[in-house]
Design a protein around this motif. Structure first.
Motif, PDB file in Angstrom:
ATOM      1  N   ARG B  70     -23.256  -7.153 -42.518  1.00  8.58           N
ATOM      2  CA  ARG B  70     -23.494  -6.641 -43.866  1.00  8.58           C
ATOM      3  C   ARG B  70     -24.934  -6.147 -44.032  1.00  8.58           C
ATOM      4  O   ARG B  70     -25.192  -5.159 -44.709  1.00  8.58           O
ATOM      5  CB  ARG B  70     -23.229  -7.736 -44.908  1.00  8.58           C
ATOM      6  CG  ARG B  70     -21.766  -7.949 -45.143  1.00  8.58           C
ATOM      7  CD  ARG B  70     -21.520  -9.251 -45.898  1.00  8.58           C
ATOM      8  NE  ARG B  70     -20.098  -9.400 -46.069  1.00  8.58           N
ATOM      9  CZ  ARG B  70     -19.401  -8.858 -47.054  1.00  8.58           C
ATOM     10  NH1 ARG B  70     -20.011  -8.151 -47.989  1.00  8.58           N
ATOM     11  NH2 ARG B  70     -18.102  -9.008 -47.108  1.00  8.58           N
ATOM     12  N   VAL B  73     -25.175  -2.683 -42.687  1.00  5.79           N
ATOM     13  CA  VAL B  73     -24.603  -1.664 -43.589  1.00  5.79           C
ATOM     14  C   VAL B  73     -25.607  -1.335 -44.694  1.00  5.79           C
ATOM     15  O   VAL B  73     -25.868  -0.164 -45.000  1.00  5.79           O
ATOM     16  CB  VAL B  73     -23.264  -2.147 -44.197  1.00  5.79           C
ATOM     17  CG1 VAL B  73     -22.745  -1.144 -45.231  1.00  5.79           C
ATOM     18  CG2 VAL B  73     -22.222  -2.354 -43.103  1.00  5.79           C
ATOM     19  N   VAL B 119     -21.143   1.499 -40.237  1.00  2.00           N
ATOM     20  CA  VAL B 119     -20.733   1.834 -41.608  1.00  2.00           C
ATOM     21  C   VAL B 119     -19.236   2.156 -41.633  1.00  2.00           C
ATOM     22  O   VAL B 119     -18.509   1.693 -42.521  1.00  2.00           O
ATOM     23  CB  VAL B 119     -21.550   3.026 -42.162  1.00  2.00           C
ATOM     24  CG1 VAL B 119     -21.013   3.453 -43.522  1.00  2.00           C
ATOM     25  CG2 VAL B 119     -23.021   2.659 -42.272  1.00  2.00           C
ATOM     26  N   ALA B 122     -17.193  -0.896 -41.371  1.00  2.13           N
ATOM     27  CA  ALA B 122     -17.259  -1.744 -42.573  1.00  2.13           C
ATOM     28  C   ALA B 122     -16.022  -1.558 -43.442  1.00  2.13           C
ATOM     29  O   ALA B 122     -15.623  -2.459 -44.168  1.00  2.13           O
ATOM     30  CB  ALA B 122     -18.520  -1.442 -43.379  1.00  2.13           C
ATOM     31  N   ARG B 123     -15.403  -0.381 -43.372  1.00  3.59           N
ATOM     32  CA  ARG B 123     -14.159  -0.156 -44.104  1.00  3.59           C
ATOM     33  C   ARG B 123     -13.145  -1.269 -43.851  1.00  3.59           C
ATOM     34  O   ARG B 123     -12.359  -1.615 -44.726  1.00  3.59           O
ATOM     35  CB  ARG B 123     -13.582   1.188 -43.672  1.00  3.59           C
ATOM     36  CG  ARG B 123     -12.390   1.640 -44.463  1.00  3.59           C
ATOM     37  CD  ARG B 123     -11.949   3.007 -43.986  1.00  3.59           C
ATOM     38  NE  ARG B 123     -11.017   3.606 -44.904  1.00  3.59           N
ATOM     39  CZ  ARG B 123      -9.715   3.329 -44.941  1.00  3.59           C
ATOM     40  NH1 ARG B 123      -9.200   2.468 -44.106  1.00  3.59           N
ATOM     41  NH2 ARG B 123      -8.944   3.912 -45.822  1.00  3.59           N
ATOM     42  N   TYR B 130     -18.550  -1.623 -47.792  1.00  3.41           N
ATOM     43  CA  TYR B 130     -18.260  -0.205 -47.517  1.00  3.41           C
ATOM     44  C   TYR B 130     -18.159   0.589 -48.820  1.00  3.41           C
ATOM     45  O   TYR B 130     -18.773   1.659 -48.971  1.00  3.41           O
ATOM     46  CB  TYR B 130     -16.953  -0.151 -46.737  1.00  3.41           C
ATOM     47  CG  TYR B 130     -16.395   1.232 -46.446  1.00  3.41           C
ATOM     48  CD1 TYR B 130     -16.887   1.988 -45.389  1.00  3.41           C
ATOM     49  CD2 TYR B 130     -15.352   1.753 -47.201  1.00  3.41           C
ATOM     50  CE1 TYR B 130     -16.353   3.237 -45.103  1.00  3.41           C
ATOM     51  CE2 TYR B 130     -14.807   2.993 -46.925  1.00  3.41           C
ATOM     52  CZ  TYR B 130     -15.315   3.730 -45.870  1.00  3.41           C
ATOM     53  OH  TYR B 130     -14.785   4.962 -45.586  1.00  3.41           O
ATOM     54  N   ARG B 131     -17.436   0.048 -49.770  1.00  3.31           N
ATOM     55  CA  ARG B 131     -17.316   0.746 -51.059  1.00  3.31           C
ATOM     56  C   ARG B 131     -18.655   0.820 -51.756  1.00  3.31           C
ATOM     57  O   ARG B 131     -19.020   1.828 -52.359  1.00  3.31           O
ATOM     58  CB  ARG B 131     -16.308   0.026 -51.970  1.00  3.31           C
ATOM     59  CG  ARG B 131     -14.899   0.207 -51.491  1.00  3.31           C
ATOM     60  CD  ARG B 131     -13.929  -0.270 -52.568  1.00  3.31           C
ATOM     61  NE  ARG B 131     -12.566  -0.176 -52.093  1.00  3.31           N
ATOM     62  CZ  ARG B 131     -11.499  -0.167 -52.871  1.00  3.31           C
ATOM     63  NH1 ARG B 131     -11.641  -0.274 -54.179  1.00  3.31           N
ATOM     64  NH2 ARG B 131     -10.296  -0.084 -52.361  1.00  3.31           N
ATOM     65  N   TYR B 133     -21.523   0.872 -50.388  1.00  2.00           N
ATOM     66  CA  TYR B 133     -22.352   1.848 -49.663  1.00  2.00           C
ATOM     67  C   TYR B 133     -22.133   3.245 -50.233  1.00  2.00           C
ATOM     68  O   TYR B 133     -23.068   3.938 -50.625  1.00  2.00           O
ATOM     69  CB  TYR B 133     -21.963   1.804 -48.188  1.00  2.00           C
ATOM     70  CG  TYR B 133     -22.713   2.760 -47.290  1.00  2.00           C
ATOM     71  CD1 TYR B 133     -23.891   2.363 -46.664  1.00  2.00           C
ATOM     72  CD2 TYR B 133     -22.238   4.040 -47.046  1.00  2.00           C
ATOM     73  CE1 TYR B 133     -24.575   3.233 -45.829  1.00  2.00           C
ATOM     74  CE2 TYR B 133     -22.922   4.916 -46.212  1.00  2.00           C
ATOM     75  CZ  TYR B 133     -24.088   4.496 -45.605  1.00  2.00           C
ATOM     76  OH  TYR B 133     -24.754   5.359 -44.787  1.00  2.00           O
ATOM     77  N   TYR B 134     -20.879   3.678 -50.303  1.00  2.00           N
ATOM     78  CA  TYR B 134     -20.606   5.034 -50.762  1.00  2.00           C
ATOM     79  C   TYR B 134     -20.743   5.180 -52.275  1.00  2.00           C
ATOM     80  O   TYR B 134     -21.131   6.236 -52.770  1.00  2.00           O
ATOM     81  CB  TYR B 134     -19.228   5.499 -50.270  1.00  2.00           C
ATOM     82  CG  TYR B 134     -19.286   5.847 -48.809  1.00  2.00           C
ATOM     83  CD1 TYR B 134     -20.045   6.928 -48.375  1.00  2.00           C
ATOM     84  CD2 TYR B 134     -18.628   5.083 -47.857  1.00  2.00           C
ATOM     85  CE1 TYR B 134     -20.138   7.238 -47.018  1.00  2.00           C
ATOM     86  CE2 TYR B 134     -18.707   5.395 -46.507  1.00  2.00           C
ATOM     87  CZ  TYR B 134     -19.467   6.473 -46.092  1.00  2.00           C
ATOM     88  OH  TYR B 134     -19.570   6.775 -44.764  1.00  2.00           O
TER      89      TYR B 134
END
Lengths: 203, 203
Positions: B70, B73, B119, B122-123, B130-131, B133-134
């Motif tokens: 984590r 990420v 990254v 991470a999904r 992951y969420r 991050y985006y």
């Protein structure tokens, strides 16, 4: 990961209806189990338990978990292409086809999130199948864009780069609005994206 | 996956320079090992072996492989945002900033493919990270686009949807041309994409 099909001496497609049904049942169980647990955590025992068959039956149809996984990636590609081809079949021009194709794709990924997970996980589990998946898409997409330039339906430009850019947009919009947010207004999203794509950002 | 930070009673950041160096060494070893082998296959023993430290030392800095993952990420998010912010700092307007930002991103992912792998993984390994991050990216991006509409630098339109569409384009172009194809002419790719984005596809 080696290609299991290369080691298989006999045809992997069953000839009888019953065999085809069993193979289809294994694929659907594998889609649910791998799409939910991920490739590493999903076992063949999980798949056969869900399919309601003996573990030995699995090996009549597939040599390994790898093989069934790759089959699912190929299947997702075929399903998606067939779905999009149907959606754009009657489009009078390329821009209309692009719009209808994006709308169909966003709707489609939301209906098959587990199969979509499997394509995304292929990046790690079967990188060659993952690249093949997107390269096949991009090739057909680029051919359509190049033909549209020749027909004067869109402005001239590099078809391959455009294909990858437009695919990327669709992938991320599909994940964000088709999967994460189940209730998104997909028509409005397509309208907004197409306003940008058709007319550009420049004032 | 639970949040390891929530279970940690003390601050996780070392105060001494030596401690900071050791923690940084663990992160770089974890980036190389997880980015190469994937999360499931990479062990803490692999990471400490590569970092040249005893396995027990790992646990002074991180509670688990999850936690170090984590952290990577989050680090990739910060690195990418800092890199893009620097690239667009002097841009006279939004369209120039968009162009420079895309060019910088495509170059950047090619220099850190292992961190980029993390990254993407991470999904599956840490979907909330992951969420996050985006979503963090999209929020800042959308604010910039909305400001540019107010300034009259781009045509009006939904900033959030545009942000996700443009991010998606960058992600896929970065993977295709920044990572798969090491020798791509990134300037030409950015020129082609920006011709489409600025002026649109409509003839």
């Amino acid at each position: 990961m080696t290609d299991p099909a290369a080691r298989r001496p006999v045809a992997s497609r069953p000839r009888t209806r019953r065999g085809q049904d069993t193979r289809e049942g294994i694929l659907r169980a594998a889609e649910a189990v791998i799409g939910d647990l991920g490739f590493a955590a999903a076992s063949i025992a999980d798949i056969t338990r869900r399919a309601g068959i003996a573990q030995g039956t699995f090996y009549i149809y597939f040599q390994s978990k790898d093989e069934v996984f790759r089959e699912l990636v190929i299947e997702m590609g075929k399903l998606t292409r067939a779905h999009l081809a149907e959606a754009v079949a009657d489009a009078p021009d390329r821009l209309t086809a692009e719009r209808r194709g994006l709308r169909a794709f966003l709707g489609f990924v939301g209906t098959r999130p587990t199969l979509y997970n499997i394509v995304m996980e292929a990046r790690f589990v079967a990188p060659d199948a993952y690249r093949q998946y997107y390269t096949t898409f991009a090739r057909g997409y680029g051919q359509n864009l190049a033909a549209a330039v020749r027909e004067g339906e869109i402005r001239s430009g590099d078809a391959e780069i455009r294909a990858w850019a437009l695919m990327g947009m669709a992938i991320t919009l599909g994940e964000r609005f088709g999967i994460w947010e189940g209730e998104a207004d997909l028509d409005r999203i397509v309208d907004e994206v197409f306003d940008m794509l058709e007319r550009g950002l420049k004032p």
